[in-house]
Design a protein around this motif. Sequence first.
Motif, PDB file in Angstrom:
ATOM      1  N   GLU A   2       0.826  -1.205   0.000  1.00 48.74           N
ATOM      2  CA  GLU A   2       0.000   0.000   0.000  1.00 48.74           C
ATOM      3  C   GLU A   2       0.868   1.266   0.000  1.00 48.74           C
ATOM      4  N   GLN A   3       0.500   2.203  -0.869  1.00 46.87           N
ATOM      5  CA  GLN A   3       1.251   3.461  -0.965  1.00 46.87           C
ATOM      6  C   GLN A   3       0.480   4.646  -0.392  1.00 46.87           C
ATOM      7  N   HIS A   4      -0.800   4.462  -0.103  1.00 53.44           N
ATOM      8  CA  HIS A   4      -1.613   5.577   0.392  1.00 53.44           C
ATOM      9  C   HIS A   4      -1.232   5.907   1.834  1.00 53.44           C
ATOM     10  N   ALA A   5      -0.974   7.165   2.059  1.00 53.20           N
ATOM     11  CA  ALA A   5      -0.670   7.617   3.415  1.00 53.20           C
ATOM     12  C   ALA A   5      -1.636   8.740   3.783  1.00 53.20           C
ATOM     13  N   LEU A   6      -1.376   9.941   3.292  1.00 48.53           N
ATOM     14  CA  LEU A   6      -2.206  11.085   3.647  1.00 48.53           C
ATOM     15  C   LEU A   6      -3.159  11.481   2.517  1.00 48.53           C
ATOM     16  N   ASP A   7      -3.024  10.855   1.343  1.00 49.27           N
ATOM     17  CA  ASP A   7      -3.880  11.202   0.214  1.00 49.27           C
ATOM     18  C   ASP A   7      -5.219  10.460   0.306  1.00 49.27           C
ATOM     19  N   PRO A   8      -6.278  11.005  -0.308  1.00 52.15           N
ATOM     20  CA  PRO A   8      -7.591  10.355  -0.276  1.00 52.15           C
ATOM     21  C   PRO A   8      -7.566   8.982  -0.947  1.00 52.15           C
ATOM     22  N   ILE A   9      -8.339   8.060  -0.408  1.00 52.98           N
ATOM     23  CA  ILE A   9      -8.439   6.719  -0.986  1.00 52.98           C
ATOM     24  C   ILE A   9      -9.315   6.789  -2.236  1.00 52.98           C
ATOM     25  N   PRO A  10      -8.850   6.290  -3.380  1.00 53.32           N
ATOM     26  CA  PRO A  10      -9.670   6.300  -4.598  1.00 53.32           C
ATOM     27  C   PRO A  10     -10.934   5.454  -4.402  1.00 53.32           C
ATOM     28  N   GLU A  11     -12.018   5.841  -5.086  1.00 47.88           N
ATOM     29  CA  GLU A  11     -13.283   5.106  -4.969  1.00 47.88           C
ATOM     30  C   GLU A  11     -13.118   3.645  -5.353  1.00 47.88           C
ATOM     31  N   SER A  12     -12.242   3.379  -6.311  1.00 53.87           N
ATOM     32  CA  SER A  12     -12.040   2.003  -6.782  1.00 53.87           C
ATOM     33  C   SER A  12     -11.426   1.104  -5.721  1.00 53.87           C
ATOM     34  N   GLU A  13     -10.809   1.702  -4.694  1.00 56.00           N
ATOM     35  CA  GLU A  13     -10.159   0.921  -3.646  1.00 56.00           C
ATOM     36  C   GLU A  13     -10.949   0.889  -2.338  1.00 56.00           C
ATOM     37  N   LYS A  14     -12.158   1.474  -2.341  1.00 58.86           N
ATOM     38  CA  LYS A  14     -13.006   1.417  -1.154  1.00 58.86           C
ATOM     39  C   LYS A  14     -13.425  -0.029  -0.882  1.00 58.86           C
ATOM     40  N   ARG A  15     -13.686  -0.343   0.397  1.00 54.10           N
ATOM     41  CA  ARG A  15     -13.970  -1.704   0.809  1.00 54.10           C
ATOM     42  C   ARG A  15     -15.362  -1.807   1.437  1.00 54.10           C
ATOM     43  N   PRO A  16     -16.003  -2.991   1.405  1.00 50.14           N
ATOM     44  CA  PRO A  16     -17.300  -3.161   2.060  1.00 50.14           C
ATOM     45  C   PRO A  16     -17.169  -3.056   3.575  1.00 50.14           C
ATOM     46  N   TRP A  17     -18.267  -2.781   4.265  1.00 51.51           N
ATOM     47  CA  TRP A  17     -18.219  -2.531   5.709  1.00 51.51           C
ATOM     48  C   TRP A  17     -17.669  -3.702   6.488  1.00 51.51           C
ATOM     49  N   TYR A  18     -17.987  -4.941   6.033  1.00 54.34           N
ATOM     50  CA  TYR A  18     -17.538  -6.108   6.799  1.00 54.34           C
ATOM     51  C   TYR A  18     -16.025  -6.307   6.713  1.00 54.34           C
ATOM     52  N   SER A  19     -15.408  -5.807   5.647  1.00 55.91           N
ATOM     53  CA  SER A  19     -13.952  -5.879   5.549  1.00 55.91           C
ATOM     54  C   SER A  19     -13.305  -4.987   6.609  1.00 55.91           C
ATOM     55  N   ILE A  20     -13.865  -3.776   6.793  1.00 57.69           N
ATOM     56  CA  ILE A  20     -13.338  -2.850   7.802  1.00 57.69           C
ATOM     57  C   ILE A  20     -13.663  -3.350   9.197  1.00 57.69           C
ATOM     58  N   ALA A  21     -14.868  -3.922   9.366  1.00 61.78           N
ATOM     59  CA  ALA A  21     -15.255  -4.490  10.671  1.00 61.78           C
ATOM     60  C   ALA A  21     -14.287  -5.591  11.080  1.00 61.78           C
ATOM     61  N   LEU A  22     -13.820  -6.348  10.105  1.00 61.55           N
ATOM     62  CA  LEU A  22     -12.867  -7.419  10.381  1.00 61.55           C
ATOM     63  C   LEU A  22     -11.559  -6.858  10.931  1.00 61.55           C
ATOM     64  N   ILE A  23     -11.119  -5.723  10.382  1.00 61.94           N
ATOM     65  CA  ILE A  23      -9.908  -5.067  10.882  1.00 61.94           C
ATOM     66  C   ILE A  23     -10.110  -4.635  12.332  1.00 61.94           C
ATOM     67  N   TRP A  24     -11.272  -4.024  12.611  1.00 61.99           N
ATOM     68  CA  TRP A  24     -11.544  -3.577  13.983  1.00 61.99           C
ATOM     69  C   TRP A  24     -11.664  -4.754  14.942  1.00 61.99           C
ATOM     70  N   ALA A  25     -12.321  -5.813  14.499  1.00 60.56           N
ATOM     71  CA  ALA A  25     -12.429  -7.001  15.357  1.00 60.56           C
ATOM     72  C   ALA A  25     -11.058  -7.577  15.644  1.00 60.56           C
ATOM     73  N   GLY A  26     -10.202  -7.568  14.621  1.00 55.53           N
ATOM     74  CA  GLY A  26      -8.845  -8.070  14.815  1.00 55.53           C
ATOM     75  C   GLY A  26      -8.055  -7.245  15.806  1.00 55.53           C
ATOM     76  N   SER A  27      -8.308  -5.933  15.823  1.00 54.46           N
ATOM     77  CA  SER A  27      -7.598  -5.079  16.777  1.00 54.46           C
ATOM     78  C   SER A  27      -8.150  -5.246  18.182  1.00 54.46           C
ATOM     79  N   MET A  28      -9.433  -5.601  18.305  1.00 57.42           N
ATOM     80  CA  MET A  28     -10.044  -5.814  19.619  1.00 57.42           C
ATOM     81  C   MET A  28      -9.718  -7.196  20.176  1.00 57.42           C
ATOM     82  N   ILE A  29      -9.729  -8.198  19.284  1.00 56.38           N
ATOM     83  CA  ILE A  29      -9.509  -9.571  19.722  1.00 56.38           C
ATOM     84  C   ILE A  29      -8.012  -9.770  19.925  1.00 56.38           C
ATOM     85  N   CYS A  30      -7.577  -9.426  21.123  1.00 57.11           N
ATOM     86  CA  CYS A  30      -6.149  -9.445  21.418  1.00 57.11           C
ATOM     87  C   CYS A  30      -5.941  -9.631  22.918  1.00 57.11           C
TER      88      CYS A  30
END
Length: 420
Positions: A2-30
Amino acid sequence: MEQHALDPIPESEKRPWYSIALIWAGSMICVSSLMVGGAIVQGMPLLEAIIAGAIGYTIIIVYMTFQGMQGADLGVPTVVTSSSAFGREGARFIISTILAISCIGWFGVQASVCGAAFSQIMNMWLGIYIPVWLSGLVWGIIMLVTAVYGYKALEYLNYIAIPALVFLSIVGLIQVLTTFGIENLINYVPKDRYSWSYAIGLAVGGFAVGGVIAADFSRYAKSRKDALTSGLVGVWPAGMFLLVVGALLTVVAGTYDITIALAQLGLGFVGAVILILATWTTNTVNAYSGGLAIVSLFNMENKLRPLMTFIAGAIGTVLAIMGILNYFTSFLTVLTASIPPIAGSMIADYWICKKGNRNMWEAGIVDINWIGIASLVIGFIVALFMKTGISAINGIISSMVCYLVLYYVLKVSKSATALH
């Protein structure tokens, strides 16, 4: 990578809600989520500890939702979304520094836990003694690999680690209930007695940083609704489940050192392996967000994001070697005071003053917004020193109120000057 840091994420690279929820669950399940439950139950009866944890995580979800929806609107990380509330340079120097230190500190805590678990595995099953500091060093370096690669590496790692720790927690829960019985657990009397505000503060401190940096991952969301859903589904259920399991394990073992508790239940080897996996997912998030903060702090190009992520993790690994785990509860207390007021100022700026309007947000960006900086300082002081109430709520509300008062007083003053 991944090269994106401070620039906006392109629409083509947006992810469904459950993909982001998985990241959050992974950060909580620790491991640290288990440790938060253990830390609270050392000063409260079991049922009260669970209620305190539920209140703490609800507080996080509320301000995390606003932070996450702003990230979805703008498509940029927290260090950029904060530039209207604190000014371009204020966000760069102050907010980036606070978030970098917090994320790096958490990396150190998690690396320490992982090192302790691995050393226990090697000693119990192979008879090989490896110093915890050395284990923390080795695993800190390993964890950096996925963080450097970015969002997709986080996603794939969580597919393995989340089911594994959920399985371990369920097995541990069954072992606790069958071995010690519900009645003994309910009648548990803690050694100390914590106030409700202190206990809730521990729960908030466990994920205070995550709530504020929600935009780092919700910037991949396709809409505000997706940002809200991903945070709610990913954080609250996982956090509460792990908090309850951690509290029960601590009651049984007499310590919130989860590796010792699992060993007493006969889950030493399998438990330690899964704890390493779980710590890996969370620490990848810590290094990733820490790297973004460093890129912002030093005004670097986006392509340097992977290198700064590595540096953030490397510093955290050094902290692990130095024994940051020994200061776990103190670390949570400081985070509870310093982090939530950031969200208070940002929510006041974007959602009230700017009415959630992207155009007004962009038009309001200046080099230094002293209103935001002043409100952050006041929020921090109130959260740290006010003895009544819940420190996190005190910090958020005081910074929010301060921001609104100063903003509208200044606005009225400017209007009066213009008339004359």
